[in-house]
Design an enzyme around this catalytic site. Sequence first.
Site, PDB file in Angstrom:
ATOM      1  N   CYS A   1       0.819  -1.225   0.000  1.00 34.29           N
ATOM      2  CA  CYS A   1       0.000   0.000   0.000  1.00 34.29           C
ATOM      3  C   CYS A   1       0.847   1.267   0.000  1.00 34.29           C
ATOM      4  CB  CYS A   1      -0.946  -0.003   1.197  1.00 34.29           C
ATOM      5  SG  CYS A   1      -2.115  -1.362   1.098  1.00 34.29           S
TER       6      CYS A   1
ATOM      7  N   ASN B   1      -9.999  -0.995  -0.984  1.00 33.46           N
ATOM      8  CA  ASN B   1      -8.558  -0.764  -0.888  1.00 33.46           C
ATOM      9  C   ASN B   1      -7.893  -1.284  -2.165  1.00 33.46           C
ATOM     10  OD1 ASN B   1      -5.838  -0.743  -0.262  1.00 33.46           O
ATOM     11  ND2 ASN B   1      -6.091  -1.676   1.764  1.00 33.46           N
TER      12      ASN B   1
ATOM     13  N   HIS C   1      -4.032   7.027   2.008  1.00 31.44           N
ATOM     14  CA  HIS C   1      -4.293   5.680   1.497  1.00 31.44           C
ATOM     15  C   HIS C   1      -5.726   5.284   1.844  1.00 31.44           C
ATOM     16  CE1 HIS C   1      -4.034   1.604   0.400  1.00 31.44           C
ATOM     17  NE2 HIS C   1      -4.003   1.143   1.634  1.00 31.44           N
TER      18      HIS C   1
END
Length: 331
Positions: A113, A288, A258
């Site tokens: 990520c 995500n 994020h």
Amino acid sequence: MVRSVVRGIGSYVPPKVVSNEDLSALMSTSDEWIRSRSGIRERRFAEEGVYCTDLALEAVRRALGDADMEPSDLDFIIFATLSPDHHFPGNACYLQAKMGISDIGCLDVRNQCTGFLYSLAVADSFIRTGMYRNILVVGSEVHSSAMDFSDRGRDVAVLFGDGAGAVILSPSENGDRGVLYTELHADGQYARALYMDVWDISRKPFLGPEAVQSDVIWPKMDGKTVFKHAVIRLIQVFQSALKKSGVRPEDIKYVIPHQANMRINHLVAEKIGIPPEKFLHNMQKYGNTTAASLPLLLDETYRAGKLEKGDLLLLLAFGSGFTWGASLLRW
Ligand code: COA
């Protein structure tokens, strides 16, 4: 002073929308559980036969169009992903071929990520040292092929989606715009709090019939540990980045965080005292998307007309590794 500016940006998500209700038909979960724990309502899944580099290619076409550039104008490619087309070679090589060019250097970054932030930092360094001029930085993921949609994998499977984002970084002699400051961190002690050991080189063979039958092929996550560390590290890196770069919170137009979990981001925004409307989100629609999360949100913000030249943005990320970081970008 030379700085790296975003000359072009683009993103792409596959058309197939998968709602929380759709997932409830596959496993014991519910829209209420997913939304209350994560803020996610739906995500996109690529169809069978679609590679991570196919999503990337669409995002790259849009970024090239935005920059008014051709693939042949690029000097280097950096590709961030945790879901590469194949274990090797890297996705940047596959993407280069799909773009119809050859010869320029290709690098894959495997920092989950935080992969896009690490890639941005590498590209920025190459540009500022004069090594390359026009660098394509891509974040792209196809998670939907590698998640366990049974009850066993429901804690992970409901959180992730597929998508891609790309930016083209180029040098600017007018040193007040571009990447102003970046800091990157990792703590490998927590590598197994969020990981996937499908490729375990200590097994002989690494993926025999027993391994395929077992759960090693699916990602595993200690959700509570990830949650706790994400909140702590994002707050720390936000405060550190502002202190070291001499920027005040009120100078920041938007935080581009994020997109893992709305609860994480709300806690971080509250603690650092940034008004919620400055802390942007699109995870409701995409879940995500790991390395694609930051460029996807940045591109949506740009295309919605919310960004003006000179706006100060703070990009924040945390993920598997653990890895985390922050980057200050003057648009
Ligand atoms: N639907 C319904 N129930 C689920 C579920 C799902 N999709 N996934 C897990 N559960 C169950 C668990 O089995 C557990 O059941 P049990 O209590 O009977 O054992 C229960 O829900 C756990 O619930 P809760 O204590 O509320 O979980 P949580 O508050 O820790 O939330 C996460 C779980 C995964 C949403 C949370 O830990 C999280 O968001 N972690 C960070 C994840 C993340 O962002 N990862 C990416 C980082 S880049």
